[in-house]
Every structure is written in C-alpha cells, then in structure tokens.
Write a protein that holds these residues in place. Structure first.
Motif, PDB file in Angstrom:
ATOM      1  N   ARG A  93       0.835  -1.205   0.000  1.00  0.00           N
ATOM      2  CA  ARG A  93       0.000   0.000   0.000  1.00  0.00           C
ATOM      3  C   ARG A  93       0.870   1.256   0.000  1.00  0.00           C
ATOM      4  O   ARG A  93       0.560   2.237  -0.693  1.00  0.00           O
ATOM      5  CB  ARG A  93      -0.916  -0.014   1.229  1.00  0.00           C
ATOM      6  CG  ARG A  93      -1.887   1.159   1.301  1.00  0.00           C
ATOM      7  CD  ARG A  93      -2.827   1.011   2.498  1.00  0.00           C
ATOM      8  NE  ARG A  93      -3.782   2.102   2.528  1.00  0.00           N
ATOM      9  CZ  ARG A  93      -3.561   3.277   3.118  1.00  0.00           C
ATOM     10  NH1 ARG A  93      -2.404   3.498   3.718  1.00  0.00           N
ATOM     11  NH2 ARG A  93      -4.479   4.227   3.111  1.00  0.00           N
ATOM     12  N   ARG A 114       2.517   1.719  -3.502  1.00  0.00           N
ATOM     13  CA  ARG A 114       1.569   2.287  -4.482  1.00  0.00           C
ATOM     14  C   ARG A 114       1.247   3.735  -4.160  1.00  0.00           C
ATOM     15  O   ARG A 114       1.188   4.591  -5.054  1.00  0.00           O
ATOM     16  CB  ARG A 114       0.270   1.469  -4.489  1.00  0.00           C
ATOM     17  CG  ARG A 114       0.374   0.124  -5.196  1.00  0.00           C
ATOM     18  CD  ARG A 114      -1.003  -0.463  -5.428  1.00  0.00           C
ATOM     19  NE  ARG A 114      -1.710  -0.683  -4.170  1.00  0.00           N
ATOM     20  CZ  ARG A 114      -1.648  -1.820  -3.476  1.00  0.00           C
ATOM     21  NH1 ARG A 114      -0.929  -2.837  -3.929  1.00  0.00           N
ATOM     22  NH2 ARG A 114      -2.311  -1.949  -2.343  1.00  0.00           N
ATOM     23  N   LYS A 115       1.009   4.025  -2.878  1.00  0.00           N
ATOM     24  CA  LYS A 115       0.591   5.367  -2.457  1.00  0.00           C
ATOM     25  C   LYS A 115       1.588   6.431  -2.891  1.00  0.00           C
ATOM     26  O   LYS A 115       1.210   7.515  -3.354  1.00  0.00           O
ATOM     27  CB  LYS A 115       0.437   5.375  -0.931  1.00  0.00           C
ATOM     28  CG  LYS A 115       0.155   6.726  -0.300  1.00  0.00           C
ATOM     29  CD  LYS A 115      -1.276   7.160  -0.502  1.00  0.00           C
ATOM     30  CE  LYS A 115      -1.566   8.462   0.239  1.00  0.00           C
ATOM     31  NZ  LYS A 115      -2.936   8.944  -0.028  1.00  0.00           N
ATOM     32  N   GLY A 158       3.940   6.065  -5.242  1.00  0.00           N
ATOM     33  CA  GLY A 158       4.365   5.923  -6.623  1.00  0.00           C
ATOM     34  C   GLY A 158       5.757   5.361  -6.804  1.00  0.00           C
ATOM     35  O   GLY A 158       6.395   5.609  -7.845  1.00  0.00           O
ATOM     36  N   GLU A 180       6.485   2.201  -7.144  1.00  0.00           N
ATOM     37  CA  GLU A 180       6.234   1.289  -8.257  1.00  0.00           C
ATOM     38  C   GLU A 180       4.730   1.279  -8.530  1.00  0.00           C
ATOM     39  O   GLU A 180       3.930   1.506  -7.616  1.00  0.00           O
ATOM     40  CB  GLU A 180       6.705  -0.137  -7.943  1.00  0.00           C
ATOM     41  CG  GLU A 180       8.190  -0.282  -7.676  1.00  0.00           C
ATOM     42  CD  GLU A 180       9.051  -0.108  -8.912  1.00  0.00           C
ATOM     43  OE1 GLU A 180       8.479   0.016 -10.022  1.00  0.00           O
ATOM     44  OE2 GLU A 180      10.288  -0.084  -8.777  1.00  0.00           O
ATOM     45  N   THR A 181       4.346   1.018  -9.765  1.00  0.00           N
ATOM     46  CA  THR A 181       2.920   0.997 -10.119  1.00  0.00           C
ATOM     47  C   THR A 181       2.477  -0.346 -10.687  1.00  0.00           C
ATOM     48  O   THR A 181       1.307  -0.714 -10.553  1.00  0.00           O
ATOM     49  CB  THR A 181       2.604   2.110 -11.140  1.00  0.00           C
ATOM     50  OG1 THR A 181       3.475   1.965 -12.273  1.00  0.00           O
ATOM     51  CG2 THR A 181       2.779   3.481 -10.511  1.00  0.00           C
ATOM     52  N   GLU A 182       3.397  -1.072 -11.296  1.00  0.00           N
ATOM     53  CA  GLU A 182       3.037  -2.362 -11.880  1.00  0.00           C
ATOM     54  C   GLU A 182       3.000  -3.443 -10.798  1.00  0.00           C
ATOM     55  O   GLU A 182       3.905  -3.519  -9.966  1.00  0.00           O
ATOM     56  CB  GLU A 182       4.037  -2.758 -12.966  1.00  0.00           C
ATOM     57  CG  GLU A 182       4.089  -1.788 -14.140  1.00  0.00           C
ATOM     58  CD  GLU A 182       5.129  -2.197 -15.162  1.00  0.00           C
ATOM     59  OE1 GLU A 182       5.543  -3.380 -15.134  1.00  0.00           O
ATOM     60  OE2 GLU A 182       5.531  -1.348 -15.967  1.00  0.00           O
ATOM     61  N   ILE A 223       5.691  -4.206  -7.839  1.00  0.00           N
ATOM     62  CA  ILE A 223       5.302  -3.967  -6.441  1.00  0.00           C
ATOM     63  C   ILE A 223       5.605  -5.203  -5.600  1.00  0.00           C
ATOM     64  O   ILE A 223       6.177  -5.109  -4.508  1.00  0.00           O
ATOM     65  CB  ILE A 223       3.803  -3.595  -6.344  1.00  0.00           C
ATOM     66  CG1 ILE A 223       3.560  -2.208  -6.949  1.00  0.00           C
ATOM     67  CG2 ILE A 223       3.319  -3.643  -4.890  1.00  0.00           C
ATOM     68  CD1 ILE A 223       2.104  -1.819  -7.045  1.00  0.00           C
TER      69      ILE A 223
END
Length: 688
Positions: free
Chosen positions: A468, A471-472, A474, A476-478, A482
């Motif tokens: 979390r 992602r929060k 940025g 990593e996004t994939e 992640i």
C-alpha cells in the motif's frame, strides 16, 4: 531478618495449561528455595514461563491451568493441598503480587481509599478507621506526598509512577512475607524506575519481605537481587548468586543474553550487539534434549540432544543445565558480530528553529472569566532548536511529558507548530499539516511507532501493508514490480518472503516491529522518526531490531530521529543526543559529550538511573524526588529547579538559565558556572 528455614521451597515443579488441542506444558522441572528477606531474580525472554511460575506459586492459573508435577511449599504448607478458601486468605495477606501494568490491578471506578482499606479489612478483620490509618502510613512509606489527598483520588488522576506506588502499597498493606514482582517497572521512565526499585529494596528490608523479582532487565536484577534464575522455554538453565552468574555465566543462553545488552563498552561500529538467532520454541515444538540447542553456537549432536539434561552443580550453589559447559573456552569466545566502519555524515537535511507548540486549555468557570484567566496554555514544546544531517542518528531523551512525542507529531504533520520553523530538505513544514504536504514530502519523512499492534490492520496481510505504501507514493505501479519491491523489503528486514501472505496475528512482537520498519522504509524516506521502537521488546529482539535499523541506515543513507527514555540504547545507537525537560532543551551534544562530564544536573540524574548489567561498573546514586511539574503551570526561571539537587537559589527560580556552549556541538542550559560544571564527577565509572 533472614533465617535458615526456607520460606518458599519449590521442588521439580511442572505447570501445564489444558486447551482443546491438549496439554500445554508451560513450566518443566522448576526448583527454587527462598529464605525470609531474600531477593531472587527470574529472567528470560517473553514466553519462557517466568510469570507462570509466579501464578503457580499462588495457584492462580485460571480454570485451565494447574500443577501437574512437583511441589510448592510455603512456610511448610503444601500449596496444592490448600482449599480455595484458604488460598483466598493467603493471597494478598501472606503472598502478594505487583503486576506490570498498574491500571490492570486498579479499579477505575473506585477511589484509592476504597481500594486500599479493603485489603486489611478483608484479611485481618480490622475496622475501616484503623484500615484508613494503615493506608495513610503505607502511602507515606512509598513516598507519595499528601496521603490524605491521594486517598480521595481515582486511578486515572495519577501518573504512571504514582499508580505503581499505589499498587506496591496495596501489596504491602497486610505485611506479606513474600512479594512477587512481575515486571513492575517496564512501562515507567528510567528516573521513576530507579525510585521504585530503591523503594522496593528499602521496604523489603523494613518489613523483612522476601522478593521474587521477574524481569527481562538484567541491570535491575543486578541492582536488587541476591540470586538469579535464568529461564528458557519453561526450564531453569542457570542459577546462582548475582556475582557468579554475572561475572562467570556458564550456559550459552546466559552468555547470549549479555551479548544482546548495550553495556557501556558496546559500540555500534567496533563492538556491535549480537542478537540471538532464531526464536523461542513453542511449547509443543520443543526439541529433544537441550531446548536452546537450535539457537546455540556450541550445539553438539549426539550429546546435546539426549533426553533429560539435568540441572547440575557447576561450582557450589552455581547450577547449570548444559552438557558442554566444561568444554567451552569462555575466555576465548569471539563475538559473532560483524564490525562496520562509522557511517559518514552528510549534509543537513533537518533544521528546527525555535519551534513552539502550545495547546490552549479553556476554563469556562465564572471566576476564571472574571479574572481574565479563561485560557491557559500547555507549553508542550518551547523554543526547540537543533539540526540533523544525512545518515546521522539523533536521539531525543527525557521523561514522559517532556515533549518528545509532541515534537514528533509536529514534524510528521499530525500537529502544526504554534511558532518557529522546521526546514526539511529545504521545505518549510512547521505549519503544514499532513493533509497539505506533497506526496514527496510525505514519502521522504516516515515514522516507526512503539506498538506495532496499534498500527497494523489485523485484516490486511503483511505484504498488503507494505504494498500500500509503495503504491501510495508511486515508488512502483506495476503489480509485478510492487511484489518484487515487497520481497526486497522483507529481505531488508530479514523476514522470510512467505511472510507476505501472513496476517499480523501470526507474527511475534519482534516480527511485527520488523514489518513496521519495512513499511516505514517502503517509500525510500530521507528521514525516519523512531518513537520508542524497541522499548516493549525482549533484550534479544531489541538487539536484533537495533542492528537492523543501523544496517538499513548504512545501506540507504537515512537520517534517524530516535525518541527514547532508555539511555543504554541511546548510548549505543546515537551520534548526537538532545536532552529535554518540560518542553525545553536542557543539554545537547555528541553522545560521548553527553555521557561524560560536564553534565546538566538533569542529564546527571538520567545517567544515574540507567540500569547497567555489569558488576564492574560503579554509578553515583542520584534519585530525583517528586514528579515533573504540571505542564499547565511550568515554573518560572529554570524548569528543573523544583527537583534539581544542585539548585543554586533564587536565581534558578527567577531567571531563565543561559545557554553555555562548551564546543560546536555541546551546549548546557544552566545557571551553574562552566568551571563548576567541569568539576562534576563521572556518573558511570569502571571499577575493574
């Protein structure tokens, strides 16, 4: 008075709990003899059976626990043969217990008077008037001021130290012969802890009470006990006098415990701590032979995995449960720790300039409104100024209520400053709440909390908590990347990758704290605020987490702001130290400057309160009397003058102390002239 006849005699005691899954053997083959007035320490990691022994002595193990083998004799009486009625009369009157958490032993809906007087009224049948007189007398014995006023208060109106003194008073009211102390000072400040420990020792001598002191703090055991029992996985693995066990431990586990403690000689670069590898085995997974075998550097198959390893004499009354104690060359034992060069300190990343944080308190009474005093202020932080550099560890120390955690909240944006500035990586953030900060500012400044249970959602997996954050911010996004980053972070905090699918309830306390650390570093922060991150952990887990923080700091170049009241850990971890009292900085400097004279008198008292588990270290004895003043009514002049043992006179009461600079880093805020400060004797000295 000590006599030859044993007050308490335990032989081959076995204690078990009975669950749906079957019998759980908590304590195995425990033997101990205590005389009147003697103090015996019981040490070991959480889950080793220390508290179960105390409950077994009182036969207070609940409906599913009982004695399944051996005997407990108290004053010649077999505790297993006593009826429930006789046990009720015995508990609290002849055998009393002081618990770790005082609020768990106090009824929040009853006054202190009601809770104290019922003890002698029930056990001795005396009148309420006589019981009240006794209660006042015992409150004076435990050094609580204004006993009459104290009796009228409720538990929530008292500080933690006062609550613990009330519980001790309650335990001593009927003059018991045996007092069981189960981690009685773990949650207290070091200064309060020092006062409580001295008080317990003094009252034990006054009343002739025998003490069984349960703790994982070897420094406290050294200070108060005559003998010590070291427990591991339900068994006593070493037993002897304080001198024998502390100067010449003969079980590998006892040696390993001392390797985990930041003694004065320990150093994070040249003499790092050595955590005990692995974990305490579950009761149904104990290995054959020596329970410590899977974690022992000296384990020998065919010898150490034999059945029924006995507790044998080593030298006189010094006993050990080890098949190889005579073979191990203790004097030649080399540390398993890997030394590391000092981390180079980089540019300044944080500058705090005259920060103030006030909380308004509104008094809407008619008298306050007429007098114009309807609003008063809690001055939690008052003109704090300091800096922190890249890859540096700066520690903030002081008693509870000094403003350490308030500053952390302001720095993190959970609170905003009243006045002053905070510059972090060039950005001014003092009055920017967390909602107004950019993603970059949030990700670069993260926090590790004291209790991971309060910050981990029990319904989310370990991997989910870490992902979390990734992602929060940025990072990593994939999904694949992640997951890869989650695995890298688990590797970083030395947790198996399969833990990503586990829930927090499936982890130990130390493992949960590692998850909290992984989450804090998931956003690649430039700075991490660690608020008491290891104070609630066992010494073995403390060492592992402390080394982990240092290792991550070296790899990622992170600045660490370490908030703690444990000066032993601070001495080991920190590069610089800031000493706070009532929201103000009393002293700041490098770690070596803070731990050597000259000192501020408050720093001097804090150093004296450190429990040190080394018989070859001598300390000057300084116990601060009273509690810090109310933050609503801070004293004029020097805030420490109401408790200062070196108070000069009216100048300390009237004028704010000047800041005296001893070096580029070292400053002391005190009226005592510098030449007099330089004459202070070192608090901690080696006698070897």
């Amino acid at each position: 008075m000590k006599t030859d006849a044993p007050l308490l005699e335990i032989k081959n005691l076995c204690l078990s709990y009975f669950t749906r899954a079957g019998e759980v053997p908590a304590v195995i083959d425990f033997s101990l003899s205590m005389k009147a007035g003697e103090c015996v320490g019981l040490v070991g990691e959480s889950g080793c059976g220390k508290s179960t022994v105390a409950m077994g002595i009182m036969r207070y193990m609940g409906n599913n626990g009982d004695i399944v083998g051996g005997t407990v004799h108290y004053k010649g009486r077999d505790m297993a043969a006593l009826s429930r009625q006789k046990l009720r009369k015995l508990r609290g009157a002849e055998i009393a217990i002081v618990y770790q958490e005082p609020m768990a032993a106090l009824n929040p809906s009853l006054t202190i008077e009601t809770q104290l007087i019922e003890v002698p009224m029930y056990h001795e049948g005396i009148s309420a008037t006589e019981a009240r007189r006794r209660a006042i007398e015992i409150l004076e014995d435990v050094r609580l001021p204004d006993a009459e006023l104290m009796l009228s208060k409720y538990p929530h109106q008292l500080s933690g130290g006062q609550q613990q003194r009330i519980v001790i008073a309650m335990a001593l009211l009927s003059n018991p012969s045996l007092l069981l102390l189960d981690e009685p000072t773990t949650a207290l400040d070091v200064t309060v802890e020092a006062g409580i420990v001295s008080l317990i020792a003094e009252l034990s001598k006054k009343y002739g009470t025998a003490l069984l002191y349960i703790s994982h703090n070897l420094g406290l055991i050294l200070k108060v006990c005559d003998r010590v029992c070291v427990m591991y996985s339900g068994e006593v693995i070493e037993q002897g006098s304080i001198t024998e066990v502390f100067n010449a431990p003969r079980h590998p586990y006892t040696h390993s415990l001392f390797d985990c403690i930041p003694l004065p000689g320990a150093n994070k670069t040249t003499r790092p701590l050595v955590p005990i590898r692995g974990q305490l085995p579950l009761t149904h997974e104990r290995p054959k032979g020596c329970n410590f075998g899977p974690r022992c550097d000296h384990y020998q198959p065919g010898l150490c995995n034999r059945d029924n390893i006995p507790l044998e004499p080593i030298d006189g009354d010094h006993l050990g449960r080890c098949m190889r104690w005579q073979d191990i060359r203790w004097s030649k034992k080399e540390s398993a720790a890997q030394t590391a060069p000092p981390a180079p300190v980089g540019k300044k990343v944080l500058h705090v300039d005259n920060i103030q944080k006030y909380y308004p308190v509104h008094d809407r009474s008619i008298g306050a409104v007429i007098s114009g005093k309807g609003v008063r202020y809690v001055k939690a932080n008052e003109t704090l100024t300091f800096s922190a550099r890249r890859q540096e560890t700066v520690a903030i120390v002081g008693e509870s209520g000094c403003g350490k955690s308030t500053f952390a909240k302001v720095l993190m944006g959970l609170e905003t400053a009243t006045n002053g500035n905070i510059y972090f990586n060039g950005d001014e953030i003092a009055r920017k709440s967390v909602q107004k900060r950019t993603a970059r500012q949030l990700s670069s400044l993260q926090m590790i909390f004291q209790n991971p249970d309060d910050t981990l959602n029990p319904s989310i997996s370990v991997g989910g908590h870490i992902a979390r954050v990734i992602r929060k911010f940025g990072v990593e996004t994939e999904p694949v990347k992640i997951e890869e980053r989650v695995n890298q972070l688990l590797d970083l905090v030395k947790l198996p990758r399969e833990f990503a699918s586990r829930r927090p309830r499936q982890l130990s306390g130390g493992q949960k704290q590692r998850v909290g650390i992984a989450r804090a570093f998931a956003g690649n922060p430039a700075m991490v605020v660690a608020d008491e991150p290891i104070s609630a952990l066992d010494v073995s887990v403390q060492a592992a987490v402390a080394e982990l923080l240092m290792d991550i700091q070296r790899k990622q170049g992170t600045t660490l702001l370490f908030i703690s009241h444990d000066l032993s850990v601070v001495r080991y971890l920190a590069d610089r130290v800031i000493v706070m009292y009532l929201g103000k900085i009393m002293e700041s400097g490098t770690t070596s400057e803070i731990f050597s004279p000259p000192y501020h008198p408050y720093t001097e008292a804090l150093l004296s309160a450190i429990p040190i588990a080394d018989p070859n270290i001598k300390k000057r004895h300084i116990v601060l009397e009273g509690a810090p003043p109310s933050v609503l009514e801070t004293p004029e002049g020097c805030p420490f003058h109401t408790r200062c043992p070196r108070k000069l006179g009216t100048i300390c009461e009237r004028d704010a102390p000047p800041v005296q600079r001893l070096s580029e880093e070292h400053s002391i805020s005190c009226h005592i002239p510098l030449e007099d400060l330089n004459r202070f004797e070192a608090v901690i000295q080696s006698v070897s």
